[in-house]
Design an enzyme around this catalytic site. Structure first.
Site, PDB file in Angstrom:
ATOM      1  N   HIS A  87     -13.953 -13.605   6.439  1.00 21.41           N
ATOM      2  CA  HIS A  87     -14.301 -14.654   5.469  1.00 21.41           C
ATOM      3  C   HIS A  87     -13.427 -15.902   5.683  1.00 21.41           C
ATOM      4  O   HIS A  87     -13.269 -16.708   4.767  1.00 21.41           O
ATOM      5  CB  HIS A  87     -14.163 -14.170   4.028  1.00 21.41           C
ATOM      6  CG  HIS A  87     -14.769 -12.824   3.786  1.00 21.41           C
ATOM      7  ND1 HIS A  87     -16.097 -12.632   3.510  1.00 21.41           N
ATOM      8  CD2 HIS A  87     -14.215 -11.585   3.840  1.00 21.41           C
ATOM      9  CE1 HIS A  87     -16.345 -11.339   3.375  1.00 21.41           C
ATOM     10  NE2 HIS A  87     -15.216 -10.675   3.577  1.00 21.41           N
ATOM     11  N   SER A 114      -9.420 -39.842  20.333  1.00 21.81           N
ATOM     12  CA  SER A 114      -9.971 -40.727  19.305  1.00 21.81           C
ATOM     13  C   SER A 114      -9.619 -42.169  19.658  1.00 21.81           C
ATOM     14  O   SER A 114      -8.495 -42.454  20.094  1.00 21.81           O
ATOM     15  CB  SER A 114      -9.393 -40.370  17.927  1.00 21.81           C
ATOM     16  OG  SER A 114      -9.688 -41.383  16.983  1.00 21.81           O
TER      17      SER A 114
END
Length: 485
Positions: free
Chosen positions: A160, A290
């Protein structure tokens, strides 16, 4: 194709990035016009050779003329013919006949358009699988090397996406490999299940060939067998309409979509691990993550795989819809759709496998980060071991449980409310109650004691399942691959 007399400015036309930016030259060629129309000519040659061997009036000279012009394709003439006739197969029949005047009368004898169209598609699909399978095997091989190297390295497991029991870096990689081994088997099976459409005539009844051979059914069957063998297939579909069943395309694209799901899962895991700073894909010296944030190391290869895999997974909807709406012996609304989805599925699968190979060859592991994350979570996981050790030392299980409950909640508050490190073990060491086991704490907290049989599972899995699956591809394992763009 540029019209006659026009100069084509490729930069002024849309080009699929699947070909112009990403795909390998081999896969791009497999779906090229040259491969397609060259295969058409070979199929016409196979048909003529087989018809001649069974007694039709076809000469050696006509066969030699066809053989000499298999790749002598005047694409401009074919374009002009198609514009005039509005029929691609007949345009190429005329173009082939133009350079084979002696064989002109027997080219395409008894055949329908789907003789060249569908049979070529099946050849291209088979060849596409033969290009993909070694690439998939190479990815599995690279990941197997990685899994073997890190088989024993403990790492925090996640269920999870919450901290769970420990696994190892190599064991987690084996989860990826197992999915890809399933894909390898699926692709092999899909390729091997492909049959040839063969020589079936306009509605699949072989009526035209039965007429050519004056009602001799055995010769018609032998014609089908001979052409099928010449095309490199062991079997042909026994019954067809004008086309082979479009359910075949569903099976082909389904296994490619399943491969896409596997790659998407693997690369999503890598992207999550990159965020955790545990494992990263390769990042080149001059690569920019970036334009605004110079420090960033974006997992662009894995992101590309996920992006393209998403496209690959959706393509199976096309053949599902097409197969559902084929009326009786065939309807032409399959044609344009298949030109797009079949090629794009193989081109996309080709790209993601090449990219994933590049990723798997350069995965970077950060052991100190992995160790630090284990240290943050392991103390809580070790509480059961501590309780058992205290009981063996003469303590009361319920008293020990309550002590640990209080100390663990105090440590959790430090982590969650103050942003500090997990100091549960420090609290245990400072509590006189636990003095009987203080000397055992280091061994009780050894991460390798929490990974179960993960290392043994890795070794057994790689030896008994992965390596045998790769044997057919040993000669094609090759060197490293460079990313295209």
């Amino acid at each position: 194709m540029a019209a006659p007399g026009e100069e084509e400015d490729v930069m002024a036309r849309y080009r699929s990035p699947l070909v112009s930016r990403y795909a390998s030259a081999e896969m791009a060629y497999n779906f090229s016009e040259r491969k397609k129309f060259g295969t058409w000519r070979r199929l016409w040659l196979y048909l003529a050779q087989a018809e001649k061997s069974l007694g039709l009036s076809i000469t050696d000279e006509q066969i030699r003329e066809m053989e000499a012009n298999l790749d002598n394709i005047d694409f401009r003439m074919a374009a002009e013919e198609e514009k005039k006739l509005r029929h691609d197969v007949m345009a190429h029949v005329h173009t082939f006949a133009h350079c084979c005047p002696k064989a002109a009368a027997i080219i395409h004898l008894g055949a329908t358009s789907c003789y060249v169209g569908d049979n070529t598609d099946l050849i291209v699909l088979r060849d596409g699988f033969n290009l993909l399978l070694p690439k998939l095997a190479r990815v599995i091989s690279r990941l197997a090397d990685f899994a073997e190297k890190y088989a024993d390295m403990p790492a925090l497991g996640f269920t999870h996406y919450q901290p769970a029991q420990l696994t190892t870096v190599g064991k987690r990689c084996c989860l990826w490999i197992q999915d890809l081994c399933m894909d390898l088997q699926n692709l092999e099976r899909a390729r091997d299940d492909l049959r040839f459409r063969g020589v079936k005539g306009t509605t699949g009844t072989q009526a035209s060939f039965l007429q050519l051979f004056e009602g001799d059914h055995s010769k018609v069957e032998e014609l089908d067998r001979l052409v099928t063998a010449k095309a490199g297939f062991k079997r042909a579909y026994m019954v067809t309409g004008q086309t082979y069943s479009r359910k075949v395309d569903i099976g082909v694209l389904a296994v490619l979509a399943s491969l896409g799901a596997s790659v998407h899962k693997i690369c999503t895991d890598i992207r999550l691990l990159a965020n955790l700073k545990e494992i990263e894909e390769p990042f080149e010296k001059d690569q920019i993550g970036s334009s605004a944030m110079p420090y960033k190391r974006n997992p662009m290869r894995s992101e590309r795989c996920c992006s393209l895999a998403r496209h690959l997974m959706t393509l199976v909807m096309d053949p599902l819809q097409t197969a559902a709406v084929q009326w009786f012996e065939r309807t032409l609304d399959d044609s344009a759709n298949r030109r797009v989805c079949l090629a794009e599925a193989f081109l996309t699968a080709d790209i993601i496998l090449s990219t994933l190979q590049n990723v798997s060859e350069g995965l970077v592991v950060y052991p100190k980060v992995i160790e630090r994350r284990i240290r943050q979570e392991l103390p809580f996981m070790a509480t059961e071991n501590i309780i058992m050790a205290m009981v063996k030392a003469g303590g009361n299980r319920q008293d020990c449980h309550e002590k640990i409950r209080v100390l663990s909640q105090q440590a959790a508050a430090v982590v969650k409310q103050e942003g500090g490190d997990n100091d549960f073990i420090a609290r245990v060491c400072a509590d006189p109650y636990f003095s009987p086991i203080h000397k055992q704490l280091e061994s009780l907290l050894d991460p390798s004691s929490f990974t179960g049989r993960a290392p043994q599972q890795v070794a057994k899995f790689l030896k008994e399942e992965v390596k045998p699956a790769l044997i057919p591809y040993q000669s094609k394992m090759g060197g490293k691959i460079e990313l295209a763009l």
